[in-house]
Design a protein around this motif. Sequence first.
Motif, short mmCIF file in Angstrom:
data_model
loop_
_atom_site.label_atom_id
_atom_site.label_comp_id
_atom_site.label_asym_id
_atom_site.label_seq_id
_atom_site.Cartn_x
_atom_site.Cartn_y
_atom_site.Cartn_z
N VAL A 167 0.84 -1.21 0.00
CA VAL A 167 0.00 0.00 0.00
C VAL A 167 0.87 1.25 0.00
O VAL A 167 0.65 2.20 -0.77
CB VAL A 167 -0.95 -0.02 1.22
N ARG A 168 1.88 1.25 0.85
CA ARG A 168 2.77 2.42 0.91
C ARG A 168 3.50 2.61 -0.42
O ARG A 168 3.68 3.75 -0.89
CB ARG A 168 3.76 2.24 2.04
N ARG A 169 3.90 1.51 -1.04
CA ARG A 169 4.59 1.63 -2.33
C ARG A 169 3.68 2.25 -3.38
O ARG A 169 4.09 3.14 -4.14
CB ARG A 169 5.03 0.24 -2.79
N LEU A 170 2.41 1.78 -3.40
CA LEU A 170 1.48 2.33 -4.38
C LEU A 170 1.20 3.81 -4.13
O LEU A 170 1.09 4.61 -5.07
CB LEU A 170 0.17 1.54 -4.34
N VAL A 171 1.08 4.18 -2.87
CA VAL A 171 0.85 5.60 -2.55
C VAL A 171 2.04 6.44 -2.99
O VAL A 171 1.90 7.54 -3.54
CB VAL A 171 0.57 5.76 -1.04
N ASN A 172 3.26 5.93 -2.74
CA ASN A 172 4.46 6.67 -3.16
C ASN A 172 4.53 6.78 -4.68
O ASN A 172 4.93 7.83 -5.22
CB ASN A 172 5.71 5.97 -2.62
N GLU A 173 4.16 5.69 -5.37
CA GLU A 173 4.15 5.76 -6.84
C GLU A 173 3.15 6.79 -7.34
O GLU A 173 3.45 7.56 -8.26
CB GLU A 173 3.81 4.38 -7.41
N LYS A 174 1.97 6.83 -6.71
CA LYS A 174 0.97 7.82 -7.11
C LYS A 174 1.50 9.24 -6.87
O LYS A 174 1.35 10.13 -7.73
CB LYS A 174 -0.32 7.59 -6.33
N ALA A 175 2.12 9.44 -5.73
CA ALA A 175 2.67 10.77 -5.45
C ALA A 175 3.76 11.14 -6.45
O ALA A 175 3.86 12.29 -6.91
CB ALA A 175 3.21 10.82 -4.02
N ALA A 176 4.60 10.14 -6.81
CA ALA A 176 5.66 10.41 -7.79
C ALA A 176 5.07 10.77 -9.15
O ALA A 176 5.53 11.71 -9.83
CB ALA A 176 6.58 9.20 -7.91
N HIS A 177 4.00 10.04 -9.54
CA HIS A 177 3.37 10.35 -10.82
C HIS A 177 2.73 11.74 -10.80
O HIS A 177 2.80 12.48 -11.80
CB HIS A 177 2.32 9.29 -11.15
N LYS A 226 3.75 14.22 -9.00
CA LYS A 226 4.84 15.18 -9.05
C LYS A 226 5.36 15.32 -10.49
O LYS A 226 5.63 16.44 -10.97
CB LYS A 226 5.97 14.72 -8.13
N ASP A 227 5.48 14.17 -11.18
CA ASP A 227 5.93 14.23 -12.59
C ASP A 227 4.93 15.01 -13.44
O ASP A 227 5.32 15.78 -14.33
CB ASP A 227 6.08 12.81 -13.14
N MET A 228 3.63 14.81 -13.15
CA MET A 228 2.62 15.52 -13.91
C MET A 228 2.71 17.03 -13.66
O MET A 228 2.62 17.83 -14.60
CB MET A 228 1.23 15.01 -13.54
N GLU A 229 2.92 17.42 -12.40
CA GLU A 229 3.07 18.84 -12.11
C GLU A 229 4.30 19.42 -12.78
O GLU A 229 4.27 20.54 -13.33
CB GLU A 229 3.14 19.05 -10.59
N GLU A 230 5.42 18.68 -12.73
CA GLU A 230 6.63 19.15 -13.40
C GLU A 230 6.42 19.27 -14.90
O GLU A 230 6.89 20.23 -15.54
CB GLU A 230 7.79 18.20 -13.10
N ALA A 231 5.71 18.27 -15.48
CA ALA A 231 5.44 18.33 -16.92
C ALA A 231 4.56 19.53 -17.26
O ALA A 231 4.78 20.22 -18.28
CB ALA A 231 4.77 17.04 -17.38
N LYS A 232 3.54 19.81 -16.38
CA LYS A 232 2.72 20.99 -16.61
C LYS A 232 3.53 22.27 -16.56
O LYS A 232 3.38 23.17 -17.39
CB LYS A 232 1.60 21.05 -15.55
N GLU A 233 4.44 22.33 -15.58
CA GLU A 233 5.27 23.52 -15.44
C GLU A 233 6.19 23.67 -16.65
O GLU A 233 6.36 24.79 -17.19
CB GLU A 233 6.09 23.42 -14.15
N LYS A 234 6.77 22.56 -17.09
CA LYS A 234 7.64 22.63 -18.27
C LYS A 234 6.84 23.06 -19.51
O LYS A 234 7.32 23.87 -20.31
CB LYS A 234 8.28 21.26 -18.53
N PHE A 235 5.63 22.50 -19.63
CA PHE A 235 4.80 22.86 -20.78
C PHE A 235 4.46 24.35 -20.76
O PHE A 235 4.50 25.03 -21.78
CB PHE A 235 3.53 22.02 -20.77
N LYS A 236 4.15 24.85 -19.55
CA LYS A 236 3.81 26.26 -19.44
C LYS A 236 5.01 27.14 -19.78
O LYS A 236 4.88 28.14 -20.49
CB LYS A 236 3.30 26.55 -18.03
N GLN A 237 6.19 26.77 -19.29
CA GLN A 237 7.39 27.54 -19.61
C GLN A 237 7.70 27.50 -21.10
O GLN A 237 8.02 28.53 -21.71
CB GLN A 237 8.57 27.00 -18.80
N ALA A 238 7.58 26.28 -21.69
CA ALA A 238 7.85 26.18 -23.13
C ALA A 238 6.84 26.99 -23.94
O ALA A 238 7.19 27.66 -24.92
CB ALA A 238 7.81 24.72 -23.56
#
Length: 608
Positions: free
Chosen positions: A300-310, A312-324
């Motif tokens: 359960v903890r692994r899945l929660v961490n994976e969700k949080a990582a995804h 975070k990646d989505m937020e970073e991708a949004k930020e990169k898209f906005k900057q680009a």
Amino acid sequence: MQRDFIWLWVYEIGFAADNSRTLNVDSTAMTLPMSDPTAWATAMNNLGMAPLGIAGQPILPDFDPALGMMTGIPPITPMMPGLGIVPPPIPPDMPVVKEIIHCKSCTLFPPNPNLPPPATRERPPGCKTVFVGGLPENGTEQIIVEVFEQCGEIIAIRKSKKNFCHIRFAEEYMVDKALYLSGYRIRLGSSTDKKDTGRLHVDFAQARDDLYEWECKQRMLAREERHRRRMEEERLRPPSPPPVVHYSDHECSIVAEKLKDDSKFSEAVQTLLTWIERGEVNRRSANNFYSMIQSANSHVRRLVNEKAAHEKDMEEAKEKFKQALSGILIQFEQIVAVYHSASKQKAWDHFTKAQRKNISVWCKQAEEIRNIHNDELMGIRREEEMEMSDDEIEETTETKETEESVSQAEALKEENDSLRWQLDAYRNEVELLKQEQGKAHREDDPNKEQQLKLLQQALQGMQQHLLKVQEEYKRKEAELEKVKDDKLQVEKMLENLKEKESCASRLCTSSQDSDYPLEKTLNSSPIKSEREALLVGIISTFLHVHPFGASIEYICSYLHRLDNKICTSDVECLMGRLQHTFRQEMTGVGASLEKRWKFCGFEGLKLT
């Protein structure tokens, strides 16, 4: 079509000559005016016939029968000017000219083309049988076969004595060929007797054999369709999952190892679920199942961490898209600025007309693409602002507890939103003005500059007003906190006043107790424990409901429902000590005498 008409015309001439000979009609030469004898001679020359008039005399004497043509008149060929190799298509609305059909024993003459087509009934399904009426009285089955075998293979003929018959063909399309003969006049040989002539009427016939064959064919097609669908469904059906093995200690150890592996976790969990649903859990295997469930819980903890990582990646991708996207917009602005500078009169006059046209087209395209990207970026920013505003709304609703504070916060929020919307509207207007400014080929007019300045001033005023509203919003929040603190202090004061009132009431009751000397002289209370007080209350309530009293056994039976340890003697002793509350009386006559207890606690109050 012209050639067919000529053939029919020549045949009618010959048929008229035959009739004139048989009927002994005077065949004198007919003197009809001929408008163009050359055209008539040319048509007969093309057919390889000697050019004859209506009376039979030759029109032109220079006809060469060896060559089959007339000297000096060239024959019509497809290569002549005005005639194509391929004849023109026949329009669908043009009536088809039927020809004469010659058979061994009879001749079929076509109907008048100006007459409407013969009526037919609705075609039955799978029709292979036709009805043929209007046969000559002397017509035989052999003549019928001779006429209709040209349409296709005949399976059976059922001839009636009343000049009609039914013909069954091998295929359905042959029926259409037979319907073509409907309306033809039939003549046996060269006889003109009424019994040797007739007018054919061909129509669809409904036969049980045709219907049976058609139904069999439809059933076969339905079976083929069902088979095809079944094969298609089987092809598209996903493969069935592999069977789950039965539980054993060896398989349990394998599944436990798979549960620890992230790549094989899904398969192992499915196996574990199937075992539990099958009822494999018992006392012997409970520990093994518990350890496997514990291993599953560790993921359960692994899945929660994976969700949080995804996330975070989505937020970073949004930020990169906005900057680009913002970088792309800056470059588009630079390109549009280049086009605008090139459109000014200093450089515009030096370009050719084609170059100016290309530059204006490129400028329009760049502005459209820039506006699309700008709208997309503004949409992303609005979504972020809406999310932030939603968070603020949730926080404010949690902190506001009174109606006045909620109404003030909502009013401030509406005002804030309206100001933000006005600010966006002003921004859009400024951008539109900039776009109009770029489309112009000259420098901006002084009126537009004034409008731009006015809009900028209004924008600055709106920003200042927004800052003031935010400061007022903060001040209101501070006042709200102060009101909350005052409210807490008032509640504390109310609690202190309530405690003081309770103390005062206790003092009053103690003073009232001192006024009654009889009660004060009592050295000891008849109720010795809290349990006896509870019993007194229950018994008083029970006897108050029974105004005629109740026996000690009836009272104890009611009390035993509440507590089995209650003794009858203790209850009777307690009620005897409380003489002012309970009274024992004798009721009944003779053998029905019975002692009953009554509640008399309210009699002293009535006397006072």
